[in-house]
Design a protein around this motif. Structure first.
Motif, PDB file in Angstrom:
ATOM      1  N   GLN A  42     -12.319  -1.969  -3.491  1.00 50.62           N
ATOM      2  CA  GLN A  42     -12.843  -3.326  -3.557  1.00 50.62           C
ATOM      3  C   GLN A  42     -12.302  -4.174  -2.400  1.00 50.62           C
ATOM      4  N   PHE A  43     -10.999  -4.092  -2.157  1.00 45.88           N
ATOM      5  CA  PHE A  43     -10.364  -4.856  -1.087  1.00 45.88           C
ATOM      6  C   PHE A  43     -10.907  -4.453   0.281  1.00 45.88           C
ATOM      7  N   SER A  44     -10.953  -3.146   0.556  1.00 55.37           N
ATOM      8  CA  SER A  44     -11.380  -2.703   1.879  1.00 55.37           C
ATOM      9  C   SER A  44     -12.856  -3.013   2.120  1.00 55.37           C
TER      10      SER A  44
ATOM     11  N   ALA B  20     -14.450  -5.634   0.929  1.00 58.90           N
ATOM     12  CA  ALA B  20     -14.522  -7.073   1.189  1.00 58.90           C
ATOM     13  C   ALA B  20     -14.044  -7.396   2.601  1.00 58.90           C
ATOM     14  N   VAL B  21     -12.933  -6.796   3.018  1.00 59.25           N
ATOM     15  CA  VAL B  21     -12.408  -7.047   4.359  1.00 59.25           C
ATOM     16  C   VAL B  21     -13.378  -6.530   5.415  1.00 59.25           C
ATOM     17  N   THR B  22     -13.923  -5.346   5.204  1.00 61.04           N
ATOM     18  CA  THR B  22     -14.885  -4.781   6.154  1.00 61.04           C
ATOM     19  C   THR B  22     -16.111  -5.679   6.272  1.00 61.04           C
ATOM     20  N   ALA B  23     -16.584  -6.190   5.147  1.00 56.88           N
ATOM     21  CA  ALA B  23     -17.755  -7.071   5.181  1.00 56.88           C
ATOM     22  C   ALA B  23     -17.489  -8.315   6.026  1.00 56.88           C
ATOM     23  N   VAL B  24     -16.314  -8.884   5.891  1.00 61.99           N
ATOM     24  CA  VAL B  24     -15.991 -10.095   6.654  1.00 61.99           C
ATOM     25  C   VAL B  24     -15.739  -9.770   8.125  1.00 61.99           C
TER      26      VAL B  24
ATOM     27  N   HIS C  80       0.801  -1.218   0.000  1.00 58.78           N
ATOM     28  CA  HIS C  80       0.000   0.000   0.000  1.00 58.78           C
ATOM     29  C   HIS C  80       0.839   1.276   0.000  1.00 58.78           C
ATOM     30  N   LEU C  81       2.129   1.159   0.261  1.00 62.98           N
ATOM     31  CA  LEU C  81       2.982   2.336   0.374  1.00 62.98           C
ATOM     32  C   LEU C  81       2.986   3.152  -0.916  1.00 62.98           C
ATOM     33  N   ASP C  82       3.104   2.506  -2.050  1.00 64.97           N
ATOM     34  CA  ASP C  82       3.149   3.239  -3.313  1.00 64.97           C
ATOM     35  C   ASP C  82       1.881   4.059  -3.514  1.00 64.97           C
TER      36      ASP C  82
END
Length: 112
Positions: free
Chosen positions: A94-96, A98-102, A9-11
């Protein structure tokens, strides 16, 4: 915050900071720190190599300026970097989501 959480995520974070306009390396570090309420307090040994890597990849460019008699390199987004930031934001969204949903899902009754 644990450093391993930044991997990958740094970039995107650096590109997002530079979206507002050119900044020298230390200002980038300060913007990350301030924008995250101190959670992203990154050492120069992490940020500068990443800035150089992004520059080699053509996502950012730099120019030398004199400020108060000192030479400073200011980094800025390139059009390619701006496009890459847009793509990385879409992936993050999209990633966040999905992670939040789980992580926010509460266990319900077991089904057999």
């Amino acid at each position: 915050m644990r450093p391993e959480l930044l991997k990958g995520h740094l970039d995107a974070l650096l590109l997002a900071v530079l979206e507002a306009g050119p900044q020298h390396g230390y200002a980038v570090i300060e913007t990350l720190r301030g924008g995250s309420d101190g959670a992203l307090d990154l050492p120069t040994g992490t940020v500068y190599p990443a800035l150089h890597r992004l520059e080699r990849a053509g996502l950012i460019a730099s120019d030398w300026h004199s400020v108060g008699g000192r030479r400073r390199r200011a980094y800025h987004l390139t059009p390619t970097g701006s496009a890459a930031l847009g793509e990385q934001r879409a992936v993050w969204d999209q990633f966040s989501a999905a992670v939040t949903a789980v992580l926010t899902r509460r266990p319900g009754p077991a089904t057999a």
